[in-house]
Design a protein around this motif. Structure first.
Motif, PDB file in Angstrom:
ATOM      1  N   ALA A   1      29.914  50.227  15.085  1.00 10.34           N
ATOM      2  CA  ALA A   1      30.401  49.352  14.020  1.00 10.34           C
ATOM      3  C   ALA A   1      29.549  48.094  13.680  1.00 10.34           C
ATOM      4  CB  ALA A   1      31.793  48.879  14.608  1.00 10.34           C
ATOM      5  N   ALA A   2      29.767  47.309  12.929  1.00 12.29           N
ATOM      6  CA  ALA A   2      28.912  45.937  12.433  1.00 12.29           C
ATOM      7  C   ALA A   2      30.037  44.775  12.981  1.00 12.29           C
ATOM      8  CB  ALA A   2      28.213  46.123  10.952  1.00 12.29           C
ATOM      9  N   PRO A   3      29.314  43.656  13.735  1.00 15.66           N
ATOM     10  CA  PRO A   3      30.219  42.684  14.014  1.00 15.66           C
ATOM     11  C   PRO A   3      30.350  41.807  12.715  1.00 15.66           C
ATOM     12  CG  PRO A   3      27.855  42.324  14.530  1.00 15.66           C
ATOM     13  CD  PRO A   3      27.769  43.704  14.196  1.00 15.66           C
ATOM     14  N   VAL A   4      31.658  41.172  12.714  1.00 15.56           N
ATOM     15  CA  VAL A   4      32.182  40.224  11.758  1.00 15.56           C
ATOM     16  C   VAL A   4      32.356  38.834  12.086  1.00 15.56           C
ATOM     17  CG1 VAL A   4      33.963  40.022   9.726  1.00 15.56           C
ATOM     18  CG2 VAL A   4      33.286  42.227  10.424  1.00 15.56           C
ATOM     19  N   GLY A   5      32.994  38.724  13.159  1.00 17.56           N
ATOM     20  CA  GLY A   5      33.203  37.284  13.822  1.00 17.56           C
ATOM     21  C   GLY A   5      33.861  37.723  15.071  1.00 17.56           C
ATOM     22  N   TYR A   6      34.216  36.400  15.736  1.00 19.73           N
ATOM     23  CA  TYR A   6      35.026  36.387  17.079  1.00 19.73           C
ATOM     24  C   TYR A   6      35.812  35.138  17.181  1.00 19.73           C
ATOM     25  CZ  TYR A   6      31.679  32.952  18.733  1.00 19.73           C
ATOM     26  OH  TYR A   6      31.000  31.958  18.696  1.00 19.73           O
ATOM     27  N   LEU A   7      36.975  35.433  18.123  1.00 18.95           N
ATOM     28  CA  LEU A   7      37.706  34.427  18.695  1.00 18.95           C
ATOM     29  C   LEU A   7      37.301  34.013  19.920  1.00 18.95           C
ATOM     30  CD1 LEU A   7      41.003  36.128  17.394  1.00 18.95           C
ATOM     31  CD2 LEU A   7      39.931  34.326  16.353  1.00 18.95           C
ATOM     32  N   LEU A   8      37.483  32.918  20.291  1.00 20.71           N
ATOM     33  CA  LEU A   8      36.921  32.346  21.744  1.00 20.71           C
ATOM     34  C   LEU A   8      38.126  31.839  22.365  1.00 20.71           C
ATOM     35  CD1 LEU A   8      34.934  31.872  23.908  1.00 20.71           C
ATOM     36  CD2 LEU A   8      34.475  29.622  22.449  1.00 20.71           C
ATOM     37  N   MET A   9      38.539  32.145  23.788  1.00 18.86           N
ATOM     38  CA  MET A   9      39.378  31.494  24.796  1.00 18.86           C
ATOM     39  C   MET A   9      38.507  30.831  25.977  1.00 18.86           C
ATOM     40  SD  MET A   9      41.361  31.138  27.545  1.00 18.86           S
ATOM     41  CE  MET A   9      41.060  32.511  28.283  1.00 18.86           C
ATOM     42  N   THR A  10      38.617  29.523  26.439  1.00 18.61           N
ATOM     43  CA  THR A  10      38.025  29.074  27.225  1.00 18.61           C
ATOM     44  C   THR A  10      39.230  28.522  28.413  1.00 18.61           C
ATOM     45  OG1 THR A  10      37.676  26.887  26.477  1.00 18.61           O
ATOM     46  CG2 THR A  10      36.046  28.619  26.065  1.00 18.61           C
ATOM     47  N   ALA A  11      39.132  28.904  29.620  1.00 21.01           N
ATOM     48  CA  ALA A  11      40.024  28.273  30.690  1.00 21.01           C
ATOM     49  C   ALA A  11      39.187  27.658  31.530  1.00 21.01           C
ATOM     50  CB  ALA A  11      41.060  29.253  31.151  1.00 21.01           C
ATOM     51  N   LEU A  12      39.062  26.302  31.606  1.00 25.75           N
ATOM     52  CA  LEU A  12      37.891  25.586  32.065  1.00 25.75           C
ATOM     53  C   LEU A  12      38.648  24.690  33.465  1.00 25.75           C
ATOM     54  CD1 LEU A  12      35.638  24.336  29.437  1.00 25.75           C
ATOM     55  CD2 LEU A  12      35.425  26.507  30.691  1.00 25.75           C
ATOM     56  N   PRO A  13      37.951  24.636  34.482  1.00 25.25           N
ATOM     57  CA  PRO A  13      38.223  23.658  35.753  1.00 25.25           C
ATOM     58  C   PRO A  13      37.642  22.447  35.439  1.00 25.25           C
ATOM     59  CG  PRO A  13      36.583  25.102  36.454  1.00 25.25           C
ATOM     60  CD  PRO A  13      36.953  25.530  35.120  1.00 25.25           C
ATOM     61  N   PRO A  14      38.135  21.191  36.076  1.00 24.29           N
ATOM     62  CA  PRO A  14      37.415  20.030  35.806  1.00 24.29           C
ATOM     63  C   PRO A  14      35.890  20.017  35.921  1.00 24.29           C
ATOM     64  CG  PRO A  14      39.465  19.775  37.065  1.00 24.29           C
ATOM     65  CD  PRO A  14      39.028  21.115  36.978  1.00 24.29           C
ATOM     66  N   SER A  15      35.410  20.697  36.962  1.00 26.11           N
ATOM     67  CA  SER A  15      33.975  20.710  37.265  1.00 26.11           C
ATOM     68  C   SER A  15      33.073  21.182  35.951  1.00 26.11           C
ATOM     69  CB  SER A  15      33.605  21.704  38.261  1.00 26.11           C
ATOM     70  OG  SER A  15      33.993  23.108  37.869  1.00 26.11           O
ATOM     71  N   ARG A  16      33.747  21.907  34.786  1.00 20.99           N
ATOM     72  CA  ARG A  16      33.005  22.305  33.670  1.00 20.99           C
ATOM     73  C   ARG A  16      32.984  21.041  32.906  1.00 20.99           C
ATOM     74  NH1 ARG A  16      29.659  25.747  36.220  1.00 20.99           N
ATOM     75  NH2 ARG A  16      30.684  27.803  36.679  1.00 20.99           N
ATOM     76  N   ASP A  17      31.964  20.171  32.851  1.00 23.29           N
ATOM     77  CA  ASP A  17      31.897  18.829  32.090  1.00 23.29           C
ATOM     78  C   ASP A  17      31.432  19.198  30.631  1.00 23.29           C
ATOM     79  OD1 ASP A  17      29.182  19.081  32.612  1.00 23.29           O
ATOM     80  OD2 ASP A  17      29.055  17.622  33.877  1.00 23.29           O
TER      81      ASP A  17
ATOM     82  N   LEU B   1      36.873  33.144  30.791  1.00 23.14           N
ATOM     83  CA  LEU B   1      36.333  33.017  29.526  1.00 23.14           C
ATOM     84  C   LEU B   1      36.487  34.353  28.778  1.00 23.14           C
ATOM     85  CD1 LEU B   1      32.777  31.413  30.265  1.00 23.14           C
ATOM     86  CD2 LEU B   1      34.637  30.259  29.263  1.00 23.14           C
ATOM     87  N   SER B   2      36.974  34.083  27.445  1.00 20.45           N
ATOM     88  CA  SER B   2      37.429  35.594  26.618  1.00 20.45           C
ATOM     89  C   SER B   2      36.947  35.466  25.036  1.00 20.45           C
ATOM     90  CB  SER B   2      38.927  35.580  26.910  1.00 20.45           C
ATOM     91  OG  SER B   2      39.343  36.859  26.225  1.00 20.45           O
ATOM     92  N   VAL B   3      36.460  36.510  24.921  1.00 22.22           N
ATOM     93  CA  VAL B   3      36.228  36.623  23.408  1.00 22.22           C
ATOM     94  C   VAL B   3      36.970  38.047  22.929  1.00 22.22           C
ATOM     95  CG1 VAL B   3      34.228  37.504  21.995  1.00 22.22           C
ATOM     96  CG2 VAL B   3      34.041  35.618  23.054  1.00 22.22           C
ATOM     97  N   ALA B   4      37.481  37.749  21.502  1.00 23.04           N
ATOM     98  CA  ALA B   4      38.140  38.878  21.169  1.00 23.04           C
ATOM     99  C   ALA B   4      37.059  38.987  19.793  1.00 23.04           C
ATOM    100  CB  ALA B   4      39.456  38.599  20.544  1.00 23.04           C
ATOM    101  N   ALA B   5      36.457  40.305  19.775  1.00 22.14           N
ATOM    102  CA  ALA B   5      35.206  40.449  18.690  1.00 22.14           C
ATOM    103  C   ALA B   5      35.939  41.361  17.653  1.00 22.14           C
ATOM    104  CB  ALA B   5      34.110  41.063  19.272  1.00 22.14           C
TER     105      ALA B   5
END
Ligand code: MG
Length: 326
Positions: A82-98, A134-138
């Motif tokens: 397949a050829a990529p079209v785009g993606y959705l991004l989910m981030t769950a970050l602790p406070p240390s990720r500034d 971190l999660s991506v849906a491509a």
């Protein structure tokens, strides 16, 4: 529901999620789902998550964490042709990720968006008291009915892989301070292969119509070939002497032969693993044209399971049968 501790990842999926699967989900037994798009086209859907301490190290460069997250998903699209079209991004970050961490993370994503010609379509940002998750849906697209699935392997097919194997598993050891015997250049090469997979999109697309079964190697060569065999109803034999190794991997194995287990069982290579009717010369040539090595490493047979043979034809034990999340 209390999940008995003995259920592994695949048993969990089979028991709790397979009953929920839609028609395009391929029984949750492939890398992706396929849904109909405009006439003549199908959308290819994939989601993959990475967790700090499991898939990346806490001190890995944030830009490369973002790139790895995106690329492990693109690798699955590549494995279906397949050829990529785009993606959705989910981030769950602790406070240390500034904000400084996020700025670098986003810069990595921006660089890869340019490389692969895609953009962010949406997503979600949440906080967590736990590890960075971190999660991506491509989303990709493929000509209708042309996606290369896992289930098409037939006895007599040759088994092929792209690139070189084991670099990422060795790179993880190097990043953790192991592999003391290799030089700095080899160490840097292996760590780069661990942190920055190369989705084989051009090769995957070129294999549509030629490969009978295909997936990317994320859990380890033997485990992932086992997945192809299981859904195809076939067995496989690999010859250890045919495995394509980088100079850095060869140097590592020269000092410590037991590291062959990392080549056979280690994960994170994100190379393509596919079967095709015997045509090793033509496929090697195709790989040369695209700039990615294509190597025949064994054969599909009637039966079941994956056997690995040494040059004398004796079975090689595989110490790690794929990454086990549970
Ligand atoms: Mg995959």
């Amino acid at each position: 529901v209390v999940v008995p501790p003995h259920l592994n990842e695949f048993q969990r999926i089979a028991r709790f999620f397979a009953p929920l699967a839609a028609p395009g989900a391929l029984g949750l037994l492939d890398d992706v789902a396929l849904i109909d798009g405009p006439p003549g086209m199908q959308y290819v859907l994939k989601t993959d998550a990475i967790v700090e301490g499991v898939h990346f190290r806490p001190d890995d460069p944030p830009a490369q964490v973002g790139q790895k997250l995106l690329r492990v998903n693109l690798s699955d699209l590549a494995a279906k042709g397949a050829a990529p079209v785009g993606y959705l991004l989910m981030t769950a970050l602790p406070p240390s990720r500034d904000e400084a961490w996020l700025a670098e993370f986003a810069a990595g994503l921006a660089a890869d968006q340019a490389t692969f010609g895609i953009g962010l379509l949406g997503g979600d940002s949440v906080a967590t008291p736990g590890a960075t998750t971190l999660s991506v849906a491509a989303i990709g697209r493929v000509a209708a009915g042309r996606a290369v699935l896992r289930r098409g392997a037939r006895p007599g097919d040759l088994i092929y892989v792209s690139g070189t194997l084991g670099d990422a598993a060795l790179g993880l050891k190097a990043a953790a301070g192991g592999l003391a015997g290799i030089d700095a250049a080899a160490r840097a090469f292996l760590i780069d292969r661990y942190r920055l997979p190369q989705p084989r999109l051009a090769l995957g697309a070129a294999l549509v119509g030629t490969a009978r079964a295909m997936m990317d190697i994320s859990d380890g060569l033997v485990a992932d070939l086992g997945h192809i065999c299981e859904v195809s109803g076939v067995g496989a034999t690999i010859e250890a002497a045919l495995l394509p190794l980088s100079h850095a991997a060869k140097a590592s194995l020269a000092g410590e032969p037991a590291l062959l287990g990392s080549v056979l069982g280690g994960g994170d290579d994100y190379e393509l693993l596919f079967t095709a009717p015997a045509a090793a010369a033509a496929l090697a040539e195709l790989g040369e044209r695209i700039g990615v090595a294509v190597t025949a490493i064994g054969r599909i047979e009637a039966g079941q399971g994956v056997r690995v043979l040494d040059p004398e034809g004796r079975p090689v034990a595989v110490p790690v049968a794929g990454y086990q999340h549970f």
